[in-house]
Structure formats: C-alpha cells, structure tokens
Scaffold this motif. Sequence first.
Motif, mmCIF file in Angstrom:
data_model
loop_
_atom_site.group_PDB
_atom_site.id
_atom_site.type_symbol
_atom_site.label_atom_id
_atom_site.label_comp_id
_atom_site.label_asym_id
_atom_site.label_seq_id
_atom_site.Cartn_x
_atom_site.Cartn_y
_atom_site.Cartn_z
ATOM 1 N N GLY A 1 1.095 -1.338 0.055
ATOM 2 C CA GLY A 1 -0.153 -0.306 -0.034
ATOM 3 C C GLY A 1 0.862 1.091 -0.417
ATOM 4 O O GLY A 1 1.021 2.195 0.842
ATOM 5 N N PRO A 2 1.824 0.975 -0.922
ATOM 6 C CA PRO A 2 2.758 2.554 -1.155
ATOM 7 C C PRO A 2 1.961 3.771 -1.545
ATOM 8 O O PRO A 2 1.264 4.032 -2.068
ATOM 9 N N LYS A 14 0.836 5.513 9.207
ATOM 10 C CA LYS A 14 -1.389 5.711 8.644
ATOM 11 C C LYS A 14 -1.224 6.773 7.776
ATOM 12 O O LYS A 14 -0.249 7.741 8.383
ATOM 13 N N TRP A 15 -1.396 7.240 6.774
ATOM 14 C CA TRP A 15 -1.405 8.386 6.089
ATOM 15 C C TRP A 15 -2.344 10.211 7.109
ATOM 16 O O TRP A 15 -1.172 11.167 6.530
ATOM 17 N N SER A 16 -2.730 9.978 7.551
ATOM 18 C CA SER A 16 -3.113 10.740 7.734
ATOM 19 C C SER A 16 -2.666 11.263 9.324
ATOM 20 O O SER A 16 -2.978 12.653 9.715
ATOM 21 N N GLY A 27 -6.531 10.263 3.694
ATOM 22 C CA GLY A 27 -6.329 10.068 5.212
ATOM 23 C C GLY A 27 -6.771 8.723 5.823
ATOM 24 O O GLY A 27 -6.589 7.515 7.215
ATOM 25 N N ARG A 28 -7.515 7.745 5.215
ATOM 26 C CA ARG A 28 -8.155 6.478 5.856
ATOM 27 C C ARG A 28 -7.494 5.641 5.507
ATOM 28 O O ARG A 28 -6.678 4.653 5.364
ATOM 29 N N TYR A 29 -6.279 5.725 4.212
ATOM 30 C CA TYR A 29 -5.183 5.022 3.356
ATOM 31 C C TYR A 29 -4.031 4.697 4.664
ATOM 32 O O TYR A 29 -3.739 5.386 5.241
#
Length: 123
Positions: free
Chosen positions: A21-22, A83-85, A95-97
């Motif tokens: 999941g980059p 977490k991207w967020s 932000g959910r990724y």
Amino acid sequence: MPKRAKTPELFDDAKYLTVVGPYPPHPNMELAQHRMEFSRWIGSCTGPEFLRAFYHKPTSPGSVIIEIDESFPDFKRLLGEHKWSEFLVDPGDQGRYVSKVFYCTYNTDRDVQKNGEPDVMDA
C-alpha cells in the motif's frame, strides 16, 4: 570457445523491505510522477542517503520492494503500519489509507530480480 564471465561478488550491505500500500494511492510506477512521490516519501522516512533503489512488478501494483543501506540506524521505526493521516499535512480522503512495511524474504538484489521484480528504479 570463450569462457563465461565470472559472476560478480554479492555484497551483503543492504536490507530489503516490502512496502504494501505505498504512497501515493494506487501508484503506477510506470509514471515518473508516481516514482518521484514514492521516492520522496520513503526518502523522508529513511533519509535520502540510505535509500538505494526500489523494485516493482507491474503485475503487483500494491507492493514495492525497497533496498535500504544496512547502516540505516533505525529499522524498527520504519517497520510496521504508517497511517497517512499522521504524515500528510492535509490528508482529505487519503487519510483513510495505510502503508505497511515488512522485512522482505529476499536478501540480495539478484534474488529480487530472479523472483520476478524486474523493474529497478535507482533512488
């Protein structure tokens, strides 16, 4: 008949990690912009002097193998869930990724290339 060239020595001074999941979302590593964004993201986590290369397989777009110099001081900080967020300034719907980083089962770049990760992008 000439002899085959000697196989070069393998240097064991790098570690290989798999990123699932980059960043950026749903990257197409055939696009220069996506490669640059990914490199900047990983480089900001490791420091640009430790990121050597990354490998991707067009048929496996959800994962990338990165080659990190063994002298990188903090592998434990890099491993795990990101977490991207927490790292994007204004994440919006991104932000959910989540990206996940694991140790890779390959120990050399030759192993990575032999096992189907043909595209090398020097960092």
